[in-house]
Motif scaffolding. Structure first.
Motif, PDB file in Angstrom:
ATOM      1  N   MET A  87       0.333   6.376  -4.288  1.00  0.00           N
ATOM      2  CA  MET A  87       1.095   5.119  -4.020  1.00  0.00           C
ATOM      3  C   MET A  87       0.810   4.127  -5.293  1.00  0.00           C
ATOM      4  O   MET A  87      -0.179   4.091  -5.959  1.00  0.00           O
ATOM      5  CB  MET A  87       0.773   4.660  -2.728  1.00  0.00           C
ATOM      6  CG  MET A  87       1.021   5.605  -1.487  1.00  0.00           C
ATOM      7  SD  MET A  87       0.529   5.149  -0.163  1.00  0.00           S
ATOM      8  CE  MET A  87       1.747   4.098   0.260  1.00  0.00           C
ATOM      9  N   ALA A  88       1.447   3.173  -4.993  1.00  0.00           N
ATOM     10  CA  ALA A  88       1.458   1.828  -5.840  1.00  0.00           C
ATOM     11  C   ALA A  88       1.809   0.566  -5.022  1.00  0.00           C
ATOM     12  O   ALA A  88       2.779   0.886  -4.186  1.00  0.00           O
ATOM     13  CB  ALA A  88       1.912   1.998  -7.217  1.00  0.00           C
ATOM     14  N   PHE A  89       1.274  -0.419  -5.167  1.00  0.00           N
ATOM     15  CA  PHE A  89       1.889  -1.702  -4.627  1.00  0.00           C
ATOM     16  C   PHE A  89       1.778  -2.987  -5.316  1.00  0.00           C
ATOM     17  O   PHE A  89       0.881  -3.011  -6.473  1.00  0.00           O
ATOM     18  CB  PHE A  89       1.311  -1.802  -3.152  1.00  0.00           C
ATOM     19  CG  PHE A  89       0.143  -2.522  -2.907  1.00  0.00           C
ATOM     20  CD1 PHE A  89      -0.097  -4.106  -2.768  1.00  0.00           C
ATOM     21  CD2 PHE A  89      -1.004  -1.694  -3.156  1.00  0.00           C
ATOM     22  CE1 PHE A  89      -1.328  -4.406  -2.725  1.00  0.00           C
ATOM     23  CE2 PHE A  89      -2.203  -2.237  -2.918  1.00  0.00           C
ATOM     24  CZ  PHE A  89      -2.388  -3.910  -2.741  1.00  0.00           C
ATOM     25  N   TRP A  90       2.640  -4.018  -5.104  1.00  0.00           N
ATOM     26  CA  TRP A  90       2.704  -5.223  -5.858  1.00  0.00           C
ATOM     27  C   TRP A  90       3.284  -6.143  -5.023  1.00  0.00           C
ATOM     28  O   TRP A  90       3.838  -6.154  -4.078  1.00  0.00           O
ATOM     29  CB  TRP A  90       3.218  -4.984  -7.248  1.00  0.00           C
ATOM     30  CG  TRP A  90       4.765  -4.548  -7.287  1.00  0.00           C
ATOM     31  CD1 TRP A  90       5.758  -5.191  -6.897  1.00  0.00           C
ATOM     32  CD2 TRP A  90       5.191  -3.009  -7.301  1.00  0.00           C
ATOM     33  NE1 TRP A  90       6.984  -4.673  -7.065  1.00  0.00           N
ATOM     34  CE2 TRP A  90       6.384  -3.157  -6.926  1.00  0.00           C
ATOM     35  CE3 TRP A  90       4.324  -1.822  -7.353  1.00  0.00           C
ATOM     36  CZ2 TRP A  90       7.062  -1.913  -7.072  1.00  0.00           C
ATOM     37  CZ3 TRP A  90       5.177  -0.929  -7.641  1.00  0.00           C
ATOM     38  CH2 TRP A  90       6.580  -0.749  -7.175  1.00  0.00           C
ATOM     39  N   PRO A  97      -6.896  -3.128   2.524  1.00  0.00           N
ATOM     40  CA  PRO A  97      -7.136  -4.658   2.498  1.00  0.00           C
ATOM     41  C   PRO A  97      -6.033  -5.510   2.798  1.00  0.00           C
ATOM     42  O   PRO A  97      -6.092  -6.873   3.458  1.00  0.00           O
ATOM     43  CB  PRO A  97      -7.132  -4.904   0.844  1.00  0.00           C
ATOM     44  CG  PRO A  97      -7.576  -3.670   0.378  1.00  0.00           C
ATOM     45  CD  PRO A  97      -6.725  -2.366   1.459  1.00  0.00           C
ATOM     46  N   LEU A  98      -4.591  -4.931   3.202  1.00  0.00           N
ATOM     47  CA  LEU A  98      -3.591  -5.501   3.736  1.00  0.00           C
ATOM     48  C   LEU A  98      -3.432  -5.530   5.170  1.00  0.00           C
ATOM     49  O   LEU A  98      -3.080  -6.447   5.948  1.00  0.00           O
ATOM     50  CB  LEU A  98      -2.370  -5.057   2.987  1.00  0.00           C
ATOM     51  CG  LEU A  98      -2.132  -4.982   1.492  1.00  0.00           C
ATOM     52  CD1 LEU A  98      -0.740  -4.493   1.100  1.00  0.00           C
ATOM     53  CD2 LEU A  98      -2.242  -6.387   0.942  1.00  0.00           C
ATOM     54  N   HIS A  99      -3.635  -4.220   5.867  1.00  0.00           N
ATOM     55  CA  HIS A  99      -3.632  -3.936   7.190  1.00  0.00           C
ATOM     56  C   HIS A  99      -4.218  -2.744   7.641  1.00  0.00           C
ATOM     57  O   HIS A  99      -4.580  -1.918   6.744  1.00  0.00           O
ATOM     58  CB  HIS A  99      -2.100  -3.996   7.625  1.00  0.00           C
ATOM     59  CG  HIS A  99      -1.689  -4.121   8.871  1.00  0.00           C
ATOM     60  ND1 HIS A  99      -1.955  -3.154   9.956  1.00  0.00           N
ATOM     61  CD2 HIS A  99      -1.218  -5.318   9.563  1.00  0.00           C
ATOM     62  CE1 HIS A  99      -1.651  -3.670  11.242  1.00  0.00           C
ATOM     63  NE2 HIS A  99      -1.306  -5.015  10.884  1.00  0.00           N
ATOM     64  N   ASP A 100      -4.739  -2.619   8.838  1.00  0.00           N
ATOM     65  CA  ASP A 100      -5.337  -1.484   9.218  1.00  0.00           C
ATOM     66  C   ASP A 100      -4.458  -0.358   9.816  1.00  0.00           C
ATOM     67  O   ASP A 100      -5.160   0.906   9.632  1.00  0.00           O
ATOM     68  CB  ASP A 100      -6.253  -1.813  10.539  1.00  0.00           C
ATOM     69  CG  ASP A 100      -5.426  -2.352  11.839  1.00  0.00           C
ATOM     70  OD1 ASP A 100      -4.128  -2.565  11.755  1.00  0.00           O
ATOM     71  OD2 ASP A 100      -6.143  -2.139  12.708  1.00  0.00           O
ATOM     72  N   ALA A 126      10.979  -6.745  -7.934  1.00  0.00           N
ATOM     73  CA  ALA A 126      10.259  -6.597  -9.166  1.00  0.00           C
ATOM     74  C   ALA A 126       8.818  -7.316  -8.845  1.00  0.00           C
ATOM     75  O   ALA A 126       8.626  -8.309  -8.304  1.00  0.00           O
ATOM     76  CB  ALA A 126      10.851  -7.895 -10.262  1.00  0.00           C
ATOM     77  N   PRO A 127       7.586  -6.870  -9.552  1.00  0.00           N
ATOM     78  CA  PRO A 127       6.407  -7.523  -9.381  1.00  0.00           C
ATOM     79  C   PRO A 127       6.314  -8.899  -9.754  1.00  0.00           C
ATOM     80  O   PRO A 127       6.922  -9.230 -10.922  1.00  0.00           O
ATOM     81  CB  PRO A 127       5.473  -6.529 -10.126  1.00  0.00           C
ATOM     82  CG  PRO A 127       6.249  -5.239 -10.518  1.00  0.00           C
ATOM     83  CD  PRO A 127       7.730  -5.812 -10.683  1.00  0.00           C
ATOM     84  N   LEU A 128       5.667  -9.638  -9.047  1.00  0.00           N
ATOM     85  CA  LEU A 128       5.519 -11.107  -9.370  1.00  0.00           C
ATOM     86  C   LEU A 128       4.208 -11.138 -10.472  1.00  0.00           C
ATOM     87  O   LEU A 128       3.436 -10.214 -10.377  1.00  0.00           O
ATOM     88  CB  LEU A 128       4.879 -11.925  -8.163  1.00  0.00           C
ATOM     89  CG  LEU A 128       5.667 -12.033  -7.319  1.00  0.00           C
ATOM     90  CD1 LEU A 128       5.221 -13.134  -5.967  1.00  0.00           C
ATOM     91  CD2 LEU A 128       6.941 -13.152  -7.695  1.00  0.00           C
ATOM     92  N   ASN A 129       4.644 -11.845 -11.516  1.00  0.00           N
ATOM     93  CA  ASN A 129       3.607 -11.917 -12.525  1.00  0.00           C
ATOM     94  C   ASN A 129       3.122 -10.536 -13.097  1.00  0.00           C
ATOM     95  O   ASN A 129       2.052 -10.423 -13.693  1.00  0.00           O
ATOM     96  CB  ASN A 129       2.330 -12.610 -12.196  1.00  0.00           C
ATOM     97  CG  ASN A 129       2.393 -13.885 -11.435  1.00  0.00           C
ATOM     98  OD1 ASN A 129       3.457 -14.710 -11.928  1.00  0.00           O
ATOM     99  ND2 ASN A 129       2.148 -14.556 -10.316  1.00  0.00           N
ATOM    100  N   GLY A 130       4.203  -9.852 -12.997  1.00  0.00           N
ATOM    101  CA  GLY A 130       3.835  -8.201 -13.593  1.00  0.00           C
ATOM    102  C   GLY A 130       2.742  -7.470 -13.130  1.00  0.00           C
ATOM    103  O   GLY A 130       2.204  -6.361 -13.357  1.00  0.00           O
ATOM    104  N   ALA A 131       2.008  -8.217 -11.818  1.00  0.00           N
ATOM    105  CA  ALA A 131       0.981  -7.444 -11.132  1.00  0.00           C
ATOM    106  C   ALA A 131       1.259  -6.145 -10.469  1.00  0.00           C
ATOM    107  O   ALA A 131       2.009  -6.320  -9.922  1.00  0.00           O
ATOM    108  CB  ALA A 131       0.011  -8.453 -10.460  1.00  0.00           C
ATOM    109  N   GLN A 132       0.599  -4.920 -10.614  1.00  0.00           N
ATOM    110  CA  GLN A 132       0.830  -4.059 -10.056  1.00  0.00           C
ATOM    111  C   GLN A 132      -0.568  -3.352  -9.793  1.00  0.00           C
ATOM    112  O   GLN A 132      -1.393  -3.160 -10.431  1.00  0.00           O
ATOM    113  CB  GLN A 132       1.715  -3.016 -10.762  1.00  0.00           C
ATOM    114  CG  GLN A 132       2.101  -1.863 -10.099  1.00  0.00           C
ATOM    115  CD  GLN A 132       3.190  -1.090 -10.572  1.00  0.00           C
ATOM    116  OE1 GLN A 132       3.969  -1.429 -11.460  1.00  0.00           O
ATOM    117  NE2 GLN A 132       3.314   0.047 -10.195  1.00  0.00           N
ATOM    118  N   LYS A 133      -0.715  -2.728  -8.492  1.00  0.00           N
ATOM    119  CA  LYS A 133      -1.879  -2.088  -8.247  1.00  0.00           C
ATOM    120  C   LYS A 133      -1.664  -0.585  -7.877  1.00  0.00           C
ATOM    121  O   LYS A 133      -0.411  -0.140  -7.310  1.00  0.00           O
ATOM    122  CB  LYS A 133      -2.786  -2.479  -6.901  1.00  0.00           C
ATOM    123  CG  LYS A 133      -2.992  -3.701  -7.044  1.00  0.00           C
ATOM    124  CD  LYS A 133      -3.970  -4.382  -5.980  1.00  0.00           C
ATOM    125  CE  LYS A 133      -4.560  -5.680  -6.363  1.00  0.00           C
ATOM    126  NZ  LYS A 133      -5.421  -6.127  -5.396  1.00  0.00           N
TER     127      LYS A 133
END
Length: 102
Positions: free
Chosen positions: A74-77, A34-37, A95-102
């Protein structure tokens, strides 16, 4: 995290010694699509010796290292926009913004 890359040192037409480096990319995995191909090739620890030439490998075997890294490993935020400025250097940039992490 270890990214696959290539480096070289060569002479410019002006006879300067130039050191150059390129990060190798592959198709993005499902997490990053969803971020890049494309995404950098991430070499897992058990492939480091192979990538660095410590073990003899066929061209076909080397190509198996050039695949998307598993998204489940993997994880990203989202991070603060300050991360995009090289003058900023502090641990809180990751640090994750607003604590959001995927």
């Amino acid at each position: 995290m270890t990214l696959a890359g290539l480096w070289d040192e060569w002479r410019s037409p002006e006879d300067e010694s130039i050191k150059s480096f390129a990060v190798i990319t592959t198709n993005a995995n499902a997490l990053l699509a969803p971020l890049h191909d494309r995404m950098p090739v991430v070499v897992p620890p058990d492939g480091w010796d192979d990538w660095l030439g410590e073990n003899p490998m066929t061209e076909r075997a080397v190509k198996t290292l050039l695949r998307p890294y598993p998204e489940k490993a993997m994880a990203f935020w989202a991070v603060d926009r300050r991360v995009g400025n090289v003058r900023n250097d502090s641990p809180d940039l990751f640090a994750p913004l607003n604590g959001a992490q995927k």
